[in-house]
Design a protein around this motif. Structure first.
Motif, PDB file in Angstrom:
ATOM      1  N   TRP A  18       0.923  -1.434  -0.128  1.00  9.96           N
ATOM      2  CA  TRP A  18       0.060  -0.035  -0.130  1.00  9.96           C
ATOM      3  C   TRP A  18       0.946   1.290   0.109  1.00  9.96           C
ATOM      4  CZ3 TRP A  18      -4.697  -0.760   3.539  1.00  9.96           C
ATOM      5  CH2 TRP A  18      -5.345  -1.805   3.540  1.00  9.96           C
ATOM      6  N   LEU A  19       2.066   1.196   0.852  1.00  8.26           N
ATOM      7  CA  LEU A  19       2.893   2.408   0.938  1.00  8.26           C
ATOM      8  C   LEU A  19       3.501   2.467  -0.518  1.00  8.26           C
ATOM      9  CD1 LEU A  19       4.130   4.726   2.258  1.00  8.26           C
ATOM     10  CD2 LEU A  19       5.575   2.984   3.484  1.00  8.26           C
ATOM     11  N   LEU A  20       4.083   1.685  -0.743  1.00  9.90           N
ATOM     12  CA  LEU A  20       4.896   1.584  -2.306  1.00  9.90           C
ATOM     13  C   LEU A  20       3.909   2.149  -3.251  1.00  9.90           C
ATOM     14  CD1 LEU A  20       6.844  -1.956  -2.406  1.00  9.90           C
ATOM     15  CD2 LEU A  20       7.528   0.416  -1.479  1.00  9.90           C
ATOM     16  N   GLU A  21       2.600   1.875  -3.472  1.00 16.52           N
ATOM     17  CA  GLU A  21       1.635   2.260  -4.317  1.00 16.52           C
ATOM     18  C   GLU A  21       1.477   3.871  -4.220  1.00 16.52           C
ATOM     19  OE1 GLU A  21      -3.004   1.423  -6.073  1.00 16.52           O
ATOM     20  OE2 GLU A  21      -2.175   0.427  -4.123  1.00 16.52           O
ATOM     21  N   ALA A  22       1.231   4.109  -2.842  1.00 19.11           N
ATOM     22  CA  ALA A  22       1.070   5.627  -2.530  1.00 19.11           C
ATOM     23  C   ALA A  22       2.459   6.418  -3.265  1.00 19.11           C
ATOM     24  CB  ALA A  22       0.930   5.776  -1.157  1.00 19.11           C
ATOM     25  N   VAL A 112       8.098   9.489   1.151  1.00 20.68           N
ATOM     26  CA  VAL A 112       7.891   8.150   2.071  1.00 20.68           C
ATOM     27  C   VAL A 112       8.021   8.728   3.597  1.00 20.68           C
ATOM     28  CG1 VAL A 112      10.344   7.521   2.038  1.00 20.68           C
ATOM     29  CG2 VAL A 112       8.636   5.776   2.329  1.00 20.68           C
ATOM     30  N   ALA A 113       9.008   9.564   3.855  1.00 18.10           N
ATOM     31  CA  ALA A 113       8.943  10.109   5.344  1.00 18.10           C
ATOM     32  C   ALA A 113       8.039  11.467   5.546  1.00 18.10           C
ATOM     33  CB  ALA A 113      10.371  10.466   5.567  1.00 18.10           C
ATOM     34  N   ASP A 114       7.928  12.163   4.352  1.00 14.46           N
ATOM     35  CA  ASP A 114       7.191  13.380   4.505  1.00 14.46           C
ATOM     36  C   ASP A 114       6.036  13.377   3.550  1.00 14.46           C
ATOM     37  OD1 ASP A 114       6.297  15.848   5.393  1.00 14.46           O
ATOM     38  OD2 ASP A 114       8.129  16.934   4.499  1.00 14.46           O
ATOM     39  N   ASN A 115       4.843  12.844   3.618  1.00 16.71           N
ATOM     40  CA  ASN A 115       4.229  12.362   4.584  1.00 16.71           C
ATOM     41  C   ASN A 115       3.494  11.137   4.466  1.00 16.71           C
ATOM     42  OD1 ASN A 115       1.294  13.215   6.023  1.00 16.71           O
ATOM     43  ND2 ASN A 115       3.424  12.834   7.441  1.00 16.71           N
ATOM     44  N   LYS A 116       3.936  10.411   3.250  1.00 14.33           N
ATOM     45  CA  LYS A 116       3.008   9.253   2.875  1.00 14.33           C
ATOM     46  C   LYS A 116       3.131   8.063   3.771  1.00 14.33           C
ATOM     47  CE  LYS A 116       2.681  10.910  -1.966  1.00 14.33           C
ATOM     48  NZ  LYS A 116       2.930  10.690  -3.442  1.00 14.33           N
ATOM     49  N   GLY A 117       4.379   8.051   4.495  1.00 15.49           N
ATOM     50  CA  GLY A 117       4.455   6.744   5.285  1.00 15.49           C
ATOM     51  C   GLY A 117       3.493   6.965   6.470  1.00 15.49           C
ATOM     52  N   ASN A 118       3.327   8.111   7.127  1.00 13.98           N
ATOM     53  CA  ASN A 118       2.333   8.279   8.063  1.00 13.98           C
ATOM     54  C   ASN A 118       0.971   8.144   7.612  1.00 13.98           C
ATOM     55  OD1 ASN A 118       4.316   8.845  10.345  1.00 13.98           O
ATOM     56  ND2 ASN A 118       5.127  10.814   9.029  1.00 13.98           N
ATOM     57  N   LEU A 119       0.679   8.983   6.481  1.00 14.66           N
ATOM     58  CA  LEU A 119      -0.648   8.673   5.975  1.00 14.66           C
ATOM     59  C   LEU A 119      -1.187   7.477   5.823  1.00 14.66           C
ATOM     60  CD1 LEU A 119      -2.183  11.092   3.219  1.00 14.66           C
ATOM     61  CD2 LEU A 119      -2.494   8.661   3.140  1.00 14.66           C
ATOM     62  N   ILE A 120      -0.320   6.615   5.271  1.00 12.81           N
ATOM     63  CA  ILE A 120      -0.826   5.210   4.974  1.00 12.81           C
ATOM     64  C   ILE A 120      -0.814   4.223   6.094  1.00 12.81           C
ATOM     65  CG2 ILE A 120      -0.295   2.868   3.874  1.00 12.81           C
ATOM     66  CD1 ILE A 120      -1.426   5.184   1.888  1.00 12.81           C
ATOM     67  N   ALA A 121       0.176   4.454   7.255  1.00 15.84           N
ATOM     68  CA  ALA A 121       0.311   3.841   8.567  1.00 15.84           C
ATOM     69  C   ALA A 121      -1.007   4.097   9.253  1.00 15.84           C
ATOM     70  CB  ALA A 121       1.635   4.314   9.278  1.00 15.84           C
ATOM     71  N   ASP A 431      10.455   0.464  11.176  1.00 13.81           N
ATOM     72  CA  ASP A 431       9.642   1.658  11.749  1.00 13.81           C
ATOM     73  C   ASP A 431       8.211   1.952  11.233  1.00 13.81           C
ATOM     74  OD1 ASP A 431      11.800   2.223  13.074  1.00 13.81           O
ATOM     75  OD2 ASP A 431      12.701   3.794  11.831  1.00 13.81           O
ATOM     76  N   TYR A 432       8.262   1.799   9.894  1.00 11.34           N
ATOM     77  CA  TYR A 432       6.969   1.700   9.287  1.00 11.34           C
ATOM     78  C   TYR A 432       6.042   0.812   9.953  1.00 11.34           C
ATOM     79  CZ  TYR A 432       3.117   1.418   5.770  1.00 11.34           C
ATOM     80  OH  TYR A 432       2.064   1.141   5.199  1.00 11.34           O
ATOM     81  N   ILE A 433       6.182  -0.235  10.261  1.00  8.55           N
ATOM     82  CA  ILE A 433       5.521  -1.420  10.774  1.00  8.55           C
ATOM     83  C   ILE A 433       4.916  -1.154  12.247  1.00  8.55           C
ATOM     84  CG2 ILE A 433       5.059  -3.788  11.291  1.00  8.55           C
ATOM     85  CD1 ILE A 433       5.003  -3.116   8.507  1.00  8.55           C
ATOM     86  N   GLN A 434       6.154  -0.623  12.942  1.00 10.74           N
ATOM     87  CA  GLN A 434       5.805  -0.292  14.456  1.00 10.74           C
ATOM     88  C   GLN A 434       4.867   1.207  14.500  1.00 10.74           C
ATOM     89  OE1 GLN A 434       7.098  -2.566  16.172  1.00 10.74           O
ATOM     90  NE2 GLN A 434       8.490  -1.388  17.511  1.00 10.74           N
ATOM     91  N   GLY A 435       4.838   2.107  13.521  1.00 15.40           N
ATOM     92  CA  GLY A 435       3.970   2.964  13.361  1.00 15.40           C
ATOM     93  C   GLY A 435       2.678   2.519  13.271  1.00 15.40           C
ATOM     94  N   ILE A 436       2.552   1.591  12.378  1.00 15.51           N
ATOM     95  CA  ILE A 436       1.061   1.103  12.304  1.00 15.51           C
ATOM     96  C   ILE A 436       0.823   0.603  13.626  1.00 15.51           C
ATOM     97  CG2 ILE A 436      -0.322  -0.677  11.195  1.00 15.51           C
ATOM     98  CD1 ILE A 436       1.651  -0.448   8.823  1.00 15.51           C
ATOM     99  N   LYS A 437       1.268  -0.164  14.450  1.00 13.96           N
ATOM    100  CA  LYS A 437       1.063  -0.614  15.628  1.00 13.96           C
ATOM    101  C   LYS A 437       0.588   0.428  16.556  1.00 13.96           C
ATOM    102  CE  LYS A 437       3.817  -5.071  15.449  1.00 13.96           C
ATOM    103  NZ  LYS A 437       4.838  -5.958  16.085  1.00 13.96           N
TER     104      LYS A 437
END
Length: 447
Positions: A18-22, A112-121, A431-437
């Motif tokens: 999902w994140l890669l697609e974004a 990916v850091a600013d800010n799609k990683g957080n949005l998708i998480a 860190d992405y997976i931890q952010g989802i958790k």
């Protein structure tokens, strides 16, 4: 929460896709590149979790608003943005910035850091929670704008026109990061403000031969003399009344500052410097970084600076300045104080052009929402968090949250070497997976 965490781990590959697609979809607001496609993709992702989705039109790019869990008493909001910075300089990227690449346990892509990683998480966290519990324990709102990277010019409009959409009990703000070395997560309770201005000094109506400098004023020198009145060699800002409105630090503020991890040796090595300003170290250094205002020359332009020599007396000199502001300072007032200061020192001919400003914003550290976020962080991360009274940078928190008592806390999936706005922007997959958790944990505990 163990079942939710297990589901996230077992479906990590799907959430990564999902994140890669974004990230593969360009969305450069400054260049109006890919914004329509990214807006539709955001709506598609919100549809995956059954969110009600509304597209709120502005004079710029639309704000995507989502809502879930109607009828629930408590409400949690996620603010993020779907636009990114331009990828320039492209030649410094090791891979295509809009074809996300996995290597060395990291994801490399613009945004990916600013800010799609957080949005998708945030979306993934809601999805995982739904798969285990079916129904969310609270209402959830999503406010995703497309103009953060160009100053969020319509966020204030959204807040004033749709107060019912803004109403919430707490906001997880767009971003945050984690230390690379000791893995401590940053929990941000606010941001500095900014006042950005341009000063223009004019001389003769055209550039002249430099021999004329014997009798005709050089605007570059005049601008330098004006700049010398703004700040001294002790790093003290000399604009009258500049410091008057600053709120003093509380004991709790200082405890937060002392909790920060700041690897001075690593920073000096990375930046290629031998020392910090005024040779400060330790808590004093961290206090200067997060709790003191600044006056910075961002760029100067005048005359000829090309290859070879050109004996010229320039007709115009320009400088761009930014002031980073701390709680209770207001950009409009700082711009006015600057104007009055220049006039008082005989530089009334120098034009002051305000560019943009953002007010500082701070959440009350005693707000119960802060405790819920910290409880969730403790549940997910083994390392003790770093609590930041405010970040050294700026964000449009005030634009959306002024005249409210809504607490806003920043936690995120980036790291201290994520290279925000720079080539080879990245986050760690872990860190992405931890952010989802941790987002799922906040959902669970915020009842």
């Amino acid at each position: 929460m163990k079942q939710v965490f297990k589901y996230i781990e077992e479906h990590a590959e799907m959430y990564l896709d999902w994140l890669l697609e974004a990230c593969n979809q360009p969305s450069v607001s400054a260049q109006n590149r890919g914004m329509l496609e990214m807006k539709e993709l955001v709506k598609l992702f919100l549809g995956k979790i059954g969110s009600k989705v509304e597209e709120i039109q502005t004079d710029g790019y639309p704000i995507i608003y989502g809502e879930l869990g109607n009828g629930k008493e408590k409400c949690l909001t996620f603010y993020n943005h779907y636009d990114v910075q331009p990828e320039d300089p492209i030649e410094q990227w090791a891979s295509d910035p809009f074809k996300a690449e996995l290597r060395d346990g990291k994801i490399f892509a613009r945004g990916v850091a600013d800010n799609k990683g957080n949005l998708i998480a945030r979306i993934c966290a809601v999805h995982a929670y739904q798969q285990i519990y079916g129904e969310l324990p609270i209402r959830v709102k999503f406010i995703f704008e497309g103009e953060e990277e160009v100053g969020s010019p319509h966020l204030e409009f959204f807040a004033s026109k749709y107060p019912e959409k803004l109403q919430t009990d707490g906001i997880i703000w767009e971003g945050g990061q984690r230390e690379v070395e000791d893995k401590r997560l940053h929990v941000g309770l606010g941001v500095k403000g900014i006042c950005y201005v341009e000063l223009i000094c004019k001389g003769a109506k055209t550039d002249l031969h430099s021999s004329e400098a014997a009798i005709i004023e050089n605007p570059a020198w005049r601008l330098i003399w004006a700049l010398n009145t703004l700040k001294n060699e002790k790093e003290e800002i000399l604009i009258e009344a500049f410091y008057d409105d600053i709120l003093p630090l509380t004991d709790k503020d200082r405890k937060f500052i002392q909790s920060m991890a700041y690897n001075e040796a690593e920073v000096k090595n990375t930046y290629g410097i031998n020392s910090f300003l005024k040779n400060v170290t330790g808590d004093a250094l961290k206090e200067r970084l997060t709790a003191e205002p600044t006056c910075t020359i961002c760029g100067i332009e005048s005359g000829y600076t090309g290859e070879g020599s050109k004996t010229v007396l320039p007709s115009v000199a320009k400088v761009k300045l930014d002031f980073r502001l701390v709680p209770n300072q207001k950009p409009e007032k700082i711009a006015q104080l600057l104007r009055e200061h220049l006039d008082r020192h005989g530089f009334n001919d120098i034009e002051v052009i305000p560019s943009h400003g953002m007010h500082p914003f701070n959440t009350n550290p005693n707000d119960p929402f802060v405790d819920i976020v910290l409880q969730s962080v403790e549940e997910v991360y083994q390392e003790e968090p770093i609590i930041l009274r405010n970040l050294a940078g700026s964000s449009p928190m005030y634009k959306m949250l002024k005249n409210t008592d809504i607490p806003a806390v920043q936690i995120g999936v980036a790291n201290t070497q994520s290279r925000f706005h720079a080539p080879n922007e990245n986050i760690f997959v872990d860190d992405y997976i931890q952010g989802i958790k941790v987002t799922a944990a906040v959902l669970h505990h915020f009842r």
